[in-house]
Design an enzyme around this catalytic site. Sequence first.
Site, PDB file in Angstrom:
ATOM      1  N   LYS A  65       0.833  -1.199   0.000  1.00  0.00           N
ATOM      2  CA  LYS A  65       0.000   0.000   0.000  1.00  0.00           C
ATOM      3  C   LYS A  65       0.870   1.252   0.000  1.00  0.00           C
ATOM      4  O   LYS A  65       1.695   1.432   0.885  1.00  0.00           O
ATOM      5  CB  LYS A  65      -0.923  -0.015   1.213  1.00  0.00           C
ATOM      6  CG  LYS A  65      -1.858  -1.227   1.253  1.00  0.00           C
ATOM      7  CD  LYS A  65      -2.656  -1.299   2.532  1.00  0.00           C
ATOM      8  CE  LYS A  65      -1.762  -1.530   3.742  1.00  0.00           C
ATOM      9  NZ  LYS A  65      -2.531  -1.834   4.965  1.00  0.00           N
TER      10      LYS A  65
ATOM     11  N   GLY B 104      -6.940   4.125  10.594  1.00  0.00           N
ATOM     12  CA  GLY B 104      -7.603   2.856  10.329  1.00  0.00           C
ATOM     13  C   GLY B 104      -7.763   2.505   8.866  1.00  0.00           C
ATOM     14  O   GLY B 104      -8.460   1.542   8.535  1.00  0.00           O
TER      15      GLY B 104
ATOM     16  N   THR C 214      -7.580   9.757   8.587  1.00  0.00           N
ATOM     17  CA  THR C 214      -7.108   8.549   7.903  1.00  0.00           C
ATOM     18  C   THR C 214      -6.796   7.398   8.858  1.00  0.00           C
ATOM     19  O   THR C 214      -6.232   6.392   8.449  1.00  0.00           O
ATOM     20  CB  THR C 214      -5.844   8.868   7.083  1.00  0.00           C
ATOM     21  OG1 THR C 214      -4.836   9.403   7.962  1.00  0.00           O
ATOM     22  CG2 THR C 214      -6.136   9.874   5.984  1.00  0.00           C
TER      23      THR C 214
ATOM     24  N   GLY D 279      -5.616   1.174   6.798  1.00  0.00           N
ATOM     25  CA  GLY D 279      -5.040  -0.135   6.497  1.00  0.00           C
ATOM     26  C   GLY D 279      -5.941  -1.274   6.931  1.00  0.00           C
ATOM     27  O   GLY D 279      -6.173  -2.236   6.183  1.00  0.00           O
TER      28      GLY D 279
END
Length: 481
Positions: free
Chosen positions: A164, A199, A197, A201
Amino acid sequence: MHKEEELKPSGRVRVPHVLTVAGSDSGAGAGIQADMKACAARGVYCSTVITAVTAQNTVGVQGVNIVTEDFVREQLKSVLSDMRPDVEALVVDPVMVSTSGDVLAGSSILASFREELLPLADIVTPNLREASALLGGSPLETVADMHSAAKSIHNFGPRNVLVKGGDLPSSSDAVDVLFDGKDFYEFRSTRVNTSNTHGTGCTLASSIAAELARGSPVLSAIKIAKRYVESALDYGKDILIGGGRQGPFDHLMKLKDGALNLCARRLFSPNDLLLYAVTDSKMNKKWGRSMSDAVKSAIEGGATIVQLREKDANTRDFLEAAKTCLEICRSHGVPLLINDRIDIALACDADGVHVGQSDMPARVARTILGPDKIIGVSCKTPEQAEKAWIDGADYIGCGGVYPTNTKENNVTVGLEGLKTVCLESKLPVVAIGGIGISNARPVMELGVPNLKGVAVVSALFDRESVSTETQKLLKVIKGST
């Protein structure tokens, strides 16, 4: 995370089921809480096994209490003994460094990740820092570095590696890189300007697991999950929860007025493309039918998805007709798409749109419609099919397979052209153009797995009895699959 294929006793409905094994986040932005909210948003049941309890908020992590191995085992035994998950997909999010930069696991567990957990994984989803940690600390600064890291992590044994790149400084887009042991795939989306942002993943990993539980292949699961996370981030970019530098986002998109209830929406399945009925205003006029009568008859005959193609009516009349058709389709569980007219699709809350090569690009349509609307794109070449996949389409319509009178100057691709596109497409395909009872069989017997059905106009709607012709065609199609 595991997928459960629930047995279906008489009168009961099978529900896709994800089991998540993770830590608890008292601030509810990440961990078990994020997994449960993401699965709920994707229409999937989520059971849990908690491995740690944390004291954390938007400021940071203040404490961690590890659950004993014996009690983790007891939780697993409890869930597995009753709910009987069918373990088809293991998604591993190697939580070592959070998106906010907090170190959540020491170096002592790296060996366990590499030697015990990753070889079992169907897909592993490290962020840049975690990928770096798994590979000894070398920083990842470019997309090329992500490619190299994905390939190196694949050597530990997982079937798929998704690195990611949301924090990649050298890219203006949010880029994720997948390596499946053979090919690389890049998933790009617009970078959302927000501090909410926390959480992301956890949410992406659990959303991938949810889509796998629904039966999607890995590529589609990643694409849908990434699209969902992007939309949720954009929706909640301005909400304020907590006083820290990184807040949570709104998984269910319900914290602001006028929110979209994603849970109630029927999700797209490639099998919906089996018998794709496309209405035609001139044919309806010829046979003295209203648009809603035509749609109702097609559904009664067995149409699995309906597209409204209207070129003559004014916008007000088309919108009212579309609303009536939508009620009919929803009452039968059949998706309704609008040809080209994004405005009509939005105004009547249709299930999606179908666009051509000269219409609004699929990527723009996706931005307008959001993550859960269905988008189809007409394609004649593998290059167009690849572009449709990159732009976030859910399926492509390939043709004309045979000559047709419903579109002027429509170049045919033939059966070989259809087969070529199907073999190259990463998306499910519906064949279109001149298809009817007499020639549907050779189309469906091409032997390409992602050819899911045929789209038909004249063979249904330029006939006296739409329902009868639909029944006949459905019988031919099912006899070929």
